[in-house]
Motif scaffolding. Structure first.
Motif, PDB file in Angstrom:
ATOM      1  N   ALA A 180       1.001  -1.084  -0.026  1.00 20.86           N
ATOM      2  CA  ALA A 180       0.109   0.072  -0.040  1.00 20.86           C
ATOM      3  C   ALA A 180       0.868   1.189  -0.146  1.00 20.86           C
ATOM      4  N   TYR A 181       2.246   1.115   0.064  1.00 20.56           N
ATOM      5  CA  TYR A 181       3.337   2.156  -0.062  1.00 20.56           C
ATOM      6  C   TYR A 181       2.610   3.253  -0.975  1.00 20.56           C
ATOM      7  N   HIS A 182       2.820   4.480  -0.706  1.00 19.94           N
ATOM      8  CA  HIS A 182       2.437   5.661  -1.376  1.00 19.94           C
ATOM      9  C   HIS A 182       3.228   6.936  -0.938  1.00 19.94           C
ATOM     10  N   GLY A 183       4.674   6.862  -1.056  1.00 17.92           N
ATOM     11  CA  GLY A 183       5.466   7.847  -0.410  1.00 17.92           C
ATOM     12  C   GLY A 183       5.496   8.973  -1.539  1.00 17.92           C
ATOM     13  N   ALA A 184       5.688  10.030  -0.996  1.00 18.07           N
ATOM     14  CA  ALA A 184       6.126  11.374  -1.983  1.00 18.07           C
ATOM     15  C   ALA A 184       7.334  11.079  -2.635  1.00 18.07           C
ATOM     16  N   GLY A 185       7.038  11.190  -3.790  1.00 17.53           N
ATOM     17  CA  GLY A 185       8.270  11.162  -4.946  1.00 17.53           C
ATOM     18  C   GLY A 185       8.983  12.058  -5.111  1.00 17.53           C
ATOM     19  N   ALA A 186      10.210  12.114  -5.810  1.00 17.98           N
ATOM     20  CA  ALA A 186      11.024  13.293  -6.214  1.00 17.98           C
ATOM     21  C   ALA A 186      10.559  14.015  -7.021  1.00 17.98           C
ATOM     22  N   ASP A 187       9.564  13.605  -8.006  1.00 19.20           N
ATOM     23  CA  ASP A 187       8.802  14.117  -8.850  1.00 19.20           C
ATOM     24  C   ASP A 187       7.659  15.080  -8.502  1.00 19.20           C
ATOM     25  N   GLY A 188       7.506  15.056  -7.135  1.00 18.69           N
ATOM     26  CA  GLY A 188       6.250  15.742  -6.386  1.00 18.69           C
ATOM     27  C   GLY A 188       4.934  14.753  -6.448  1.00 18.69           C
ATOM     28  N   ARG A 189       4.929  13.469  -7.152  1.00 14.94           N
ATOM     29  CA  ARG A 189       3.774  12.803  -7.112  1.00 14.94           C
ATOM     30  C   ARG A 189       4.114  11.674  -6.079  1.00 14.94           C
ATOM     31  N   ASP A 190       2.767  11.165  -5.716  1.00 23.65           N
ATOM     32  CA  ASP A 190       2.890   9.917  -4.848  1.00 23.65           C
ATOM     33  C   ASP A 190       3.626   8.811  -5.632  1.00 23.65           C
ATOM     34  N   TRP A 191       4.575   7.919  -5.094  1.00 22.08           N
ATOM     35  CA  TRP A 191       4.926   6.950  -5.760  1.00 22.08           C
ATOM     36  C   TRP A 191       4.424   5.544  -5.211  1.00 22.08           C
ATOM     37  N   GLY A 192       4.088   4.684  -5.931  1.00 25.08           N
ATOM     38  CA  GLY A 192       3.665   3.513  -5.322  1.00 25.08           C
ATOM     39  C   GLY A 192       4.892   2.373  -5.374  1.00 25.08           C
ATOM     40  N   LEU A 193       4.682   1.212  -4.766  1.00 25.26           N
ATOM     41  CA  LEU A 193       5.795   0.453  -4.512  1.00 25.26           C
ATOM     42  C   LEU A 193       6.594   0.051  -5.834  1.00 25.26           C
ATOM     43  N   ALA A 194       5.784  -0.123  -6.864  1.00 29.28           N
ATOM     44  CA  ALA A 194       6.420  -0.517  -8.227  1.00 29.28           C
ATOM     45  C   ALA A 194       7.536   0.542  -8.482  1.00 29.28           C
ATOM     46  N   ARG A 195       6.993   1.871  -8.512  1.00 27.10           N
ATOM     47  CA  ARG A 195       7.806   2.886  -9.152  1.00 27.10           C
ATOM     48  C   ARG A 195       9.324   3.221  -8.032  1.00 27.10           C
ATOM     49  N   LEU A 196       8.763   2.802  -6.449  1.00 22.31           N
ATOM     50  CA  LEU A 196       9.948   3.032  -5.609  1.00 22.31           C
ATOM     51  C   LEU A 196      11.043   1.521  -6.005  1.00 22.31           C
ATOM     52  N   ALA A 197      10.645   0.596  -6.519  1.00 29.24           N
ATOM     53  CA  ALA A 197      11.248  -0.589  -6.643  1.00 29.24           C
ATOM     54  C   ALA A 197      12.170  -0.458  -7.779  1.00 29.24           C
ATOM     55  N   TYR A 198      11.625   0.418  -8.966  1.00 27.33           N
ATOM     56  CA  TYR A 198      12.627   0.670 -10.073  1.00 27.33           C
ATOM     57  C   TYR A 198      13.595   1.611  -9.685  1.00 27.33           C
ATOM     58  N   ALA A 199      13.218   2.643  -8.836  1.00 29.67           N
ATOM     59  CA  ALA A 199      14.303   3.404  -8.327  1.00 29.67           C
ATOM     60  C   ALA A 199      15.504   2.525  -7.699  1.00 29.67           C
ATOM     61  N   LEU A 200      14.967   1.692  -6.745  1.00 30.00           N
ATOM     62  CA  LEU A 200      15.942   1.101  -5.886  1.00 30.00           C
ATOM     63  C   LEU A 200      16.777   0.108  -6.663  1.00 30.00           C
ATOM     64  N   ALA A 201      16.418  -0.262  -7.847  1.00 31.53           N
ATOM     65  CA  ALA A 201      16.832  -1.310  -8.527  1.00 31.53           C
ATOM     66  C   ALA A 201      18.191  -0.655  -9.373  1.00 31.53           C
ATOM     67  N   ASP A 202      17.897   0.625  -9.549  1.00 30.37           N
ATOM     68  CA  ASP A 202      19.130   1.366 -10.213  1.00 30.37           C
ATOM     69  C   ASP A 202      20.361   1.485  -9.289  1.00 30.37           C
ATOM     70  N   ILE A 203      20.265   1.111  -7.840  1.00 27.32           N
ATOM     71  CA  ILE A 203      21.319   1.483  -7.020  1.00 27.32           C
ATOM     72  C   ILE A 203      22.420   0.452  -7.241  1.00 27.32           C
ATOM     73  N   PRO A 204      23.660   0.997  -7.507  1.00 26.19           N
ATOM     74  CA  PRO A 204      24.770  -0.003  -7.964  1.00 26.19           C
ATOM     75  C   PRO A 204      24.976  -0.685  -6.844  1.00 26.19           C
ATOM     76  N   GLY A 205      25.143  -2.061  -6.947  1.00 25.78           N
ATOM     77  CA  GLY A 205      25.268  -3.149  -5.987  1.00 25.78           C
ATOM     78  C   GLY A 205      24.322  -3.605  -5.122  1.00 25.78           C
ATOM     79  N   LEU A 206      23.096  -3.048  -5.252  1.00 25.35           N
ATOM     80  CA  LEU A 206      21.905  -3.624  -4.637  1.00 25.35           C
ATOM     81  C   LEU A 206      21.272  -4.584  -5.598  1.00 25.35           C
ATOM     82  N   ASP A 207      21.717  -5.879  -5.387  1.00 20.06           N
ATOM     83  CA  ASP A 207      21.405  -7.097  -6.419  1.00 20.06           C
ATOM     84  C   ASP A 207      19.979  -7.780  -5.963  1.00 20.06           C
ATOM     85  N   ARG A 208      19.443  -7.515  -4.619  1.00 23.32           N
ATOM     86  CA  ARG A 208      18.250  -8.446  -4.518  1.00 23.32           C
ATOM     87  C   ARG A 208      17.140  -7.317  -3.613  1.00 23.32           C
ATOM     88  N   ILE A 209      15.937  -7.278  -4.292  1.00 15.64           N
ATOM     89  CA  ILE A 209      14.986  -6.515  -3.302  1.00 15.64           C
ATOM     90  C   ILE A 209      13.827  -7.499  -3.099  1.00 15.64           C
TER      91      ILE A 209
END
Ligand code: SAM
Ligand code: SF4
Length: 477
Positions: A232-261
């Motif tokens: 149900a995650y809906h945190g404020a995103g960098a673009d001023g919109r609410d991000w759902g968990l999917a949007r957050l997962a895409y951003a986290l997957a871009d972190i170098p070295g983070l291989d499993r979420i």
């Protein structure tokens, strides 16, 4: 299978390195889910600047925190019984002229509040889950001995804004937890969470990403995102919109070295299409999902206020399997919710047969005071709940064994987390959260290595390392 119970000393939470002699010693006892384990680490971080470091045990501790869980029966009794044991230690230390601050945290603290210090006046601090950032101030008040400190309000500001980063001197954990969401607005009939953890609140995406980057810099390769109702995650995103968990997962997957979420715990009605699609598009999202259904009977699902039917759950599983064919599932089941007949229970068994779970947790319904189901008619007799529970557990155990057996002979990537059971062995996790043991050098800790699964142990897989050079599950920059 029951909910895991963690019993941590401060040394295994996040505390200053052993070579820094602490000014004061902290012992922490943690019961309940991963969110409590995460919170215990954060409380240790908050107290580290006051000079608190790990104690060898409660007898050695200037402060003891009992971080409690309210999800199951007799939680309060269990707390008072543990407090009785700690009282003896506190009194023995007092006889030697040493002060011991005794704090009760977590959901029992939230639910019982001042009742704890009325019944156990030797407790110094009672603090609810939303107040951990105020712990240093509470400790100072406790030192002034102005009576017990009770903090169970849900403040408007988020505790996360005030909690420090994980201390860099902590053990480098290859797998880390990160709380992104707290509380719940679903009000399932049986559940205390909306009352003890409050309304659903999500952390801003930037704060989550910054914490994830920090955990990776400390050695994390796998992060499990936590929340009582995490999807149900809906945190404020960098673009001023609410991000759902999917949007957050895409951003986290871009972190170098983070291989499993991973993320837990999800509600079936919050599995939106974007999140389902993310499982196909983000290789770092592991193909193992804990998706509690609680019951396979529509009548009971409605009585539980679960907001979906058994067939809607089946369709959701099908959709996820179509999207990511190697996806495996685990679930929670409640046996003997008020009104559950044998026909309802049979519908639950049928749903389990239809879905085929890799793992499951099952609980006998236990009334939680103040929740709607606690006063509902049709309580199921204890002996009948026992009978149903054992029938269900036999079925899910068979499914779990089948699932594990199907991995024998396969080559799978394993994240090495540390030493194995025996000398010369290392241990790790499969993508499906199975424990895996194999011969190999400890220098591989933190690496993802290819292994061949040889055989099943009682609760783990025995495997052979395929080659010493670690393989990435995906390219990391
Ligand atoms: N948010 C998750 C969900 O929607 O399924 C569940 C989180 S709850 C903290 C963890 C599990 O504890 C539940 O899935 C449920 O199976 C079990 N549980 C909660 N309240 C219970 C009760 N009163 N009696 C028995 N089991 C309970
Ligand atoms: Fe409890 Fe989960 Fe229901 Fe929320 S969704 S009330 S946490 S069982």
């Amino acid at each position: 299978m029951s909910l895991p119970e963690f019993r941590l000393t401060a040394a295994s939470a996040t505390l200053p390195a052993a070579d820094q002699k602490p000014l004061r010693r902290l012992h922490m006892i943690t019961w309940g889910c991963q969110m409590n384990v995460y919170d215990s680490g954060k409380m240790a971080d908050v107290l580290a600047p006051l000079g608190y470091g790990p104690a060898d045990g409660p007898a050695d501790a200037d402060m003891v925190i009992l971080n409690t869980c309210h999800i199951r029966e007799r939680a309060t009794d269990k707390v008072f019984s543990e407090l009785g044991r700690l009282r003896v230690i506190k009194e023995a230390r007092a006889a030697d002229g040493k002060q011991t601050i005794l704090a009760v945290a977590g959901c029992v603290a939230q639910a019982e509040g001042a009742f704890i210090t009325e019944r156990a006046p030797y407790v110094d601090i009672v603090l609810g889950p939303q107040t951990y950032h105020r712990l240093p101030e509470m400790v100072a008040r406790a030192h002034r001995a102005a009576g017990p400190v009770i903090e169970t309000d849900f403040p408007v500001e988020q505790k996360f804004d005030f909690l420090p980063e994980t201390a860099p001197s902590q053990d480098r954990a290859v797998t880390a937890f990160l709380t992104i969401q707290e509380g719940c607005d679903k009000f399932c009939s049986f559940c205390v969470v909306p009352y003890t953890r409050g309304a659903e609140a999500s952390r801003p995406a930037a704060a989550v990403i910054a914490e994830a980057r920090h955990l990776v810099s400390l050695g994390a390769r796998e992060i499990t995102l936590l929340g009582q109702n995490v999807n149900a995650y809906h945190g404020a995103g960098a673009d001023g919109r609410d991000w759902g968990l999917a949007r957050l997962a895409y951003a986290l997957a871009d972190i170098p070295g983070l291989d499993r979420i991973r993320y837990t715990t999800s509600h079936p009605s919050d599995m939106d299409d974007a999140l389902i699609a993310a499982h196909a598009e983000i290789p770092a999202l592991m193909p193992f999902l804990h998706l509690p259904v609680q019951s396979g009977s529509d009548r009971i699902l409605a009585a539980m206020n679960r907001r979906h039917t058994a067939d809607a759950y089946r369709r959701l599983i099908d959709k996820l399997r179509t999207t990511r064919p190697d996806m495996a599932f685990s679930s929670d089941f409640i046996i003997g919710h008020p009104g559950e007949t044998t026909a309802d229970f049979d519908a639950t068994l049928q749903l389990i047969r239809d879905v085929g779970f890799a793992q499951a947790y099952s609980f006998k319904y236990s009334p939680r005071p103040g929740t709607p189901a606690a006063g509902a008619p049709g309580m199921v007799a204890e002996a009948e709940k026992d009978r149903r529970l054992s029938e269900l557990q036999i079925l899910v155990r068979e499914q779990q064994d089948d699932f594990n057996a199907r991995t024998v002979g396969l080559e799978i990537p394993v994240l090495v987390t540390g030493p194995g059971r025996h000398a010369g062995q290392i241990g790790g996790r499969s993508p499906y959260l199975q424990a895996v043991h194999m011969d190999g050098p400890i220098s591989l800790a933190g690496q993802i290595v290819p292994v061949k699964v040889d055989s099943l142990m009682t609760n783990s897989l025995s495997a052979t390392l395929l080659n010493a050079s670690p393989r990435q599950e995906r390219a990391s920059a």
